[in-house]
Design a protein around this motif. Structure first.
Motif, PDB file in Angstrom:
ATOM      1  N   ILE A   1       0.812  -1.216   0.000  1.00 18.61           N
ATOM      2  CA  ILE A   1       0.000   0.000   0.000  1.00 18.61           C
ATOM      3  C   ILE A   1       0.855   1.280   0.000  1.00 18.61           C
ATOM      4  N   PRO A   2       1.969   1.362   0.740  1.00 14.57           N
ATOM      5  CA  PRO A   2       2.785   2.583   0.641  1.00 14.57           C
ATOM      6  C   PRO A   2       3.331   2.843  -0.765  1.00 14.57           C
ATOM      7  N   LYS A   3       3.425   1.792  -1.590  1.00 12.65           N
ATOM      8  CA  LYS A   3       3.964   1.943  -2.939  1.00 12.65           C
ATOM      9  C   LYS A   3       2.859   2.075  -3.991  1.00 12.65           C
ATOM     10  N   ILE A   4       1.731   1.427  -3.723  1.00 12.67           N
ATOM     11  CA  ILE A   4       0.596   1.483  -4.659  1.00 12.67           C
ATOM     12  C   ILE A   4      -0.657   1.683  -3.814  1.00 12.67           C
ATOM     13  N   ASN A   5      -0.967   2.916  -3.494  1.00 14.96           N
ATOM     14  CA  ASN A   5      -2.065   3.202  -2.567  1.00 14.96           C
ATOM     15  C   ASN A   5      -3.381   3.302  -3.328  1.00 14.96           C
ATOM     16  N   VAL A   6      -3.984   2.132  -3.551  1.00 14.88           N
ATOM     17  CA  VAL A   6      -5.264   2.058  -4.263  1.00 14.88           C
ATOM     18  C   VAL A   6      -6.320   1.516  -3.303  1.00 14.88           C
ATOM     19  N   PRO A   7      -7.604   1.677  -3.619  1.00 18.14           N
ATOM     20  CA  PRO A   7      -8.658   1.156  -2.733  1.00 18.14           C
ATOM     21  C   PRO A   7      -8.562  -0.356  -2.556  1.00 18.14           C
ATOM     22  N   ILE A   8      -8.864  -0.795  -1.337  1.00 16.54           N
ATOM     23  CA  ILE A   8      -8.922  -2.222  -1.007  1.00 16.54           C
ATOM     24  C   ILE A   8     -10.388  -2.601  -0.840  1.00 16.54           C
ATOM     25  N   TYR A   9     -10.772  -3.763  -1.375  1.00 16.81           N
ATOM     26  CA  TYR A   9     -12.128  -4.281  -1.210  1.00 16.81           C
ATOM     27  C   TYR A   9     -12.048  -5.634  -0.514  1.00 16.81           C
ATOM     28  N   ALA A  10     -12.859  -5.810   0.531  1.00 13.39           N
ATOM     29  CA  ALA A  10     -12.823  -7.053   1.302  1.00 13.39           C
ATOM     30  C   ALA A  10     -14.150  -7.241   2.022  1.00 13.39           C
ATOM     31  N   SER A  11     -14.391  -8.448   2.531  1.00 16.07           N
ATOM     32  CA  SER A  11     -15.571  -8.699   3.361  1.00 16.07           C
ATOM     33  C   SER A  11     -15.364  -8.041   4.728  1.00 16.07           C
ATOM     34  N   LYS A  12     -16.401  -8.069   5.560  1.00 14.69           N
ATOM     35  CA  LYS A  12     -16.359  -7.329   6.830  1.00 14.69           C
ATOM     36  C   LYS A  12     -15.235  -7.834   7.747  1.00 14.69           C
ATOM     37  N   LEU A  13     -15.192  -9.126   8.028  1.00  8.82           N
ATOM     38  CA  LEU A  13     -14.160  -9.644   8.935  1.00  8.82           C
ATOM     39  C   LEU A  13     -12.769  -9.432   8.337  1.00  8.82           C
ATOM     40  N   THR A  14     -12.642  -9.682   7.047  1.00 12.16           N
ATOM     41  CA  THR A  14     -11.343  -9.503   6.396  1.00 12.16           C
ATOM     42  C   THR A  14     -10.883  -8.054   6.493  1.00 12.16           C
ATOM     43  N   SER A  15     -11.799  -7.115   6.302  1.00 16.37           N
ATOM     44  CA  SER A  15     -11.425  -5.691   6.397  1.00 16.37           C
ATOM     45  C   SER A  15     -10.994  -5.337   7.811  1.00 16.37           C
ATOM     46  N   ASP A  16     -11.632  -5.939   8.818  1.00 14.97           N
ATOM     47  CA  ASP A  16     -11.224  -5.677  10.203  1.00 14.97           C
ATOM     48  C   ASP A  16      -9.817  -6.216  10.472  1.00 14.97           C
ATOM     49  N   LEU A  17      -9.520  -7.396   9.949  1.00 18.24           N
ATOM     50  CA  LEU A  17      -8.179  -7.970  10.113  1.00 18.24           C
ATOM     51  C   LEU A  17      -7.130  -7.132   9.371  1.00 18.24           C
ATOM     52  N   ILE A  18      -7.491  -6.630   8.205  1.00 20.00           N
ATOM     53  CA  ILE A  18      -6.573  -5.765   7.453  1.00 20.00           C
ATOM     54  C   ILE A  18      -6.317  -4.478   8.227  1.00 20.00           C
ATOM     55  N   ASN A  19      -7.370  -3.900   8.805  1.00 30.42           N
ATOM     56  CA  ASN A  19      -7.198  -2.663   9.580  1.00 30.42           C
ATOM     57  C   ASN A  19      -6.238  -2.864  10.746  1.00 30.42           C
ATOM     58  N   ILE A  20      -6.347  -3.999  11.437  1.00 33.66           N
ATOM     59  CA  ILE A  20      -5.418  -4.299  12.532  1.00 33.66           C
ATOM     60  C   ILE A  20      -3.984  -4.316  12.006  1.00 33.66           C
ATOM     61  N   LYS A  21      -3.802  -4.995  10.887  1.00 30.32           N
ATOM     62  CA  LYS A  21      -2.455  -5.147  10.314  1.00 30.32           C
ATOM     63  C   LYS A  21      -1.882  -3.804   9.855  1.00 30.32           C
ATOM     64  N   LEU A  22      -2.688  -3.013   9.158  1.00 38.44           N
ATOM     65  CA  LEU A  22      -2.178  -1.757   8.620  1.00 38.44           C
ATOM     66  C   LEU A  22      -1.967  -0.710   9.710  1.00 38.44           C
ATOM     67  N   LYS A  23      -2.810  -0.731  10.736  1.00 39.30           N
ATOM     68  CA  LYS A  23      -2.640   0.239  11.821  1.00 39.30           C
ATOM     69  C   LYS A  23      -1.435  -0.091  12.691  1.00 39.30           C
ATOM     70  N   ASP A  24      -0.995  -1.345  12.666  1.00 38.95           N
ATOM     71  CA  ASP A  24       0.218  -1.732  13.395  1.00 38.95           C
ATOM     72  C   ASP A  24       1.484  -1.228  12.707  1.00 38.95           C
ATOM     73  N   ALA A  25       1.370  -0.971  11.392  1.00 36.51           N
ATOM     74  CA  ALA A  25       2.542  -0.525  10.634  1.00 36.51           C
ATOM     75  C   ALA A  25       2.875   0.920  10.999  1.00 36.51           C
ATOM     76  N   LYS A  26       4.160   1.198  11.153  1.00 37.39           N
ATOM     77  CA  LYS A  26       4.599   2.543  11.543  1.00 37.39           C
ATOM     78  C   LYS A  26       4.662   3.475  10.326  1.00 37.39           C
ATOM     79  N   SER A  27       4.371   4.756  10.565  1.00 35.17           N
ATOM     80  CA  SER A  27       4.440   5.786   9.515  1.00 35.17           C
ATOM     81  C   SER A  27       3.675   5.365   8.272  1.00 35.17           C
TER      82      SER A  27
END
Length: 550
Positions: A81-107
């Motif tokens: 995503i930092p290199k190709i910041n395009v929209p992500i499409y996912a189901s509800k649970l998958t989007s929640d898991l992605i949010n956890i992962k991306l919010k853990d990333a610094k800067s």
């Protein structure tokens, strides 16, 4: 206008799933996973796909669609995503898991994630895309239907056909029937268990085994599974409550995922059922069940720390029951085996996939794969998600199901499959290199660094250091020999003394102007290697440190 299918990962390997689909001047991406290292890749945290093609065509990439929330499908997003910041499409649970992962990333940059419901259509340029529900070992797993001007492409994601899933949400047969009536141009289908005959057992069968073990356990219970195995975790929680046990959680990812899944109602957990891990020492051991990370023997995970008596809150004791509710990912077998051995040595009773029915995989076996092929009747077929033998076996199943052999494509990562309504051909292949991650550092490795690591791990290293002066030439410090990982070579033994004497003779030749500094390094390297081999039949790496004093 043709469609191009470009796998950038997930073929001839387990993990690193990512597939690009190009239609005209627009590209969509399906999944963005990582891969775990094998025993020939020492010191690596994980491996990322090579997305050079996507970066080069950055303006054409319009969206990333994610089939489900496992690491081999979402784990590379923090790096992509930092290199190709395009929209992500996912189901509800998958989007929640992605949010956890991306919010853990610094800067991390701002990003857009969209929740897409099953059968909800979204238009991306020339593409019309919708999810359809499938069963896997995690809730909210989706297949993807992609409509193009050339025809309909179906990507199954990871799936199995489970008629009694824990969440009661079966695969969407009606959607599959409608796609078949429409006509399927290309089917890309999960191949992970294409070698396995019959059907994959239902997740509920595992629940029955887990419940029996939990019911019969006399003391504390520790269960390790994947933190994303929400359906499995639900069954463990249900059995713990039924047996009047309170639940504690250890492991960062496990705690985050259970908290998220409980808040979003994907996990049903009674109030006060979960207690802090430190509180487990205040209640009877036969009233506790601990959910832990570490089912893959990860060195820093909670279960591995327990097996080494290094966990700050939990000490394994005799009569503890440990359940490892997962099977080892290829490459992790030795780590898992060592963890099991250590737990047994500490007195625990260990149940794992080789001794108890405590795990079923989430992938379709042969009869389910044939059913998918016979339902959809694709014109072209491309097996995905698996090592080559899995792709090959799946290709044979497709041929048996009536797909013309010339329309079955066993691709490599980087191959470009161009499809028209009536014809498909591999027209080119992109050069692909794996991207290694260690800590916060990533690098492409055509083999050099990894080969050096393997060489060091096999042969060890001998370090020879000395200091000389250039003007006038003189020896400032005498040769010092040290070694790492080389047996029978310590500071004062015979071979060390021989190495020092050899080095001293070449240093004296340097001082007497017989050789220059470059020749000193070359001759000292070569003679030291020959001497060690002659005396020990070993070939350790030689590192020279000839320091120059001013």
């Amino acid at each position: 206008m043709s469609v191009q299918i470009i796998p950038l990962g997930g073929l001839d390997e387990i993990g690193k799933n990512i597939l690009a689909i190009k239609h005209g001047n627009e590209i969509i991406v399906i999944d963005a996973g990582l891969k775990f290292p094998n025993q020939h890749q020492p010191g690596i945290d994980f491996i990322l796909p090579d997305i050079s093609y996507l970066i080069k065509n950055k303006e054409k990439v319009k969206a990333i669609f994610i089939t489900h929330g496992h690491e081999d499908h979402i784990g590379a997003l923090p790096y992509i995503i930092p290199k190709i910041n395009v929209p992500i499409y996912a189901s509800k649970l998958t989007s929640d898991l992605i949010n956890i992962k991306l919010k853990d990333a610094k800067s991390f940059p701002e990003y857009e994630i969209n929740v897409l419901q099953p059968r909800e259509k979204v238009g991306i340029g020339k593409f019309s895309i919708e999810f359809f529900r499938v069963c896997h070992s995690i809730p909210d797993a989706m297949g993807i239907a992609i409509r193009t001007k050339e025809g309909l492409i179906i990507h199954t994601g990871d799936f199995k056909i489970d008629h009694t899933p824990v969440d009661n949400k079966i695969i969407d047969f009606q959607a599959l029937s409608e796609y078949a009536s429409e006509g399927v141009l290309l089917l890309c289908s999960d191949s992970t268990y294409a070698e396995i005959s019959g059907y994959t057992p239902s997740e509920k069968v595992v629940g029955q085994t887990l419940d029996k073990i939990i019911t019969n356990a006399k003391s504390r219970i520790i269960v390790a599974t994947f933190a994303s195995q929400i359906s499995r975790i639900q069954q463990i929680i249900d059995s713990a409550i039924k047996n009047y046990r309170q639940i504690a959680i250890t492991g960062k990812s496990m705690l985050k995922n259970i908290t998220m899944a409980t808040n979003t109602k994907y996990l049903k957990t009674p109030k006060n059922a979960i207690i802090p891990i430190k509180k487990t020492n205040e209640i009877s051991k036969n009233q506790t069940l601990i959910l832990a990370t570490g089912s893959q023997g990860e060195p820093t995970s909670a279960l591995v720390k327990m097996s080494l008596h290094q966990h700050k809150d939990i000490k394994i004791e005799k009569e503890d029951t440990v359940i490892i509710s997962a099977s080892p990912i290829p490459g992790n077998e030795m780590l898992v085996s060592k963890t099991i051995d250590n737990l047994f040595k500490l007195g625990a009773e260990v149940h794992h996939s080789k001794t108890s029915f405590v795990h079923v995989h989430g992938h379709a076996s042969q009869e389910e794969l044939k059913l998918m092929l016979n339902l959809l009747k694709p014109k072209f077929f491309m097996p995905i998600h698996g090592e080559f033998r899995h792709l090959y076996s799946h290709g044979k199943l497709a041929n048996a199901a009536g797909v013309d052999p010339s329309n079955i494509f066993l691709l490599n990562n980087g191959d470009i499959l161009q499809i028209h309504k009536f014809q498909a051909d591999v027209i080119d292949s992109l050069s692909q290199n794996e991207i290694f991650v260690k800590g916060n550092y990533t690098w492409q490795d055509p083999g050099n660094i990894m080969n050096e690591r393997i060489n060091l791990s096999k042969n060890g290293i001998v370090i020879l250091s000395a200091t000389v002066k250039e003007k006038p030439r003189a020896i400032v410090t005498q040769p010092i020999i040290s070694s790492i990982g080389v047996p029978n070579l310590c500071e004062k033994n015979k071979i060390s003394e021989m190495l020092k004497s050899n080095a001293q003779s070449y240093l004296e030749k340097y001082v007497s102007n017989e050789i220059d500094l470059d020749q000193l390094n070359i001759k000292l390297q070569s003679s030291s290697k020959n001497l060690i081999y002659k005396e020990t039949f070993q070939r350790p790496n030689i590192a020279l440190e000839i320091n120059i004093s001013k």
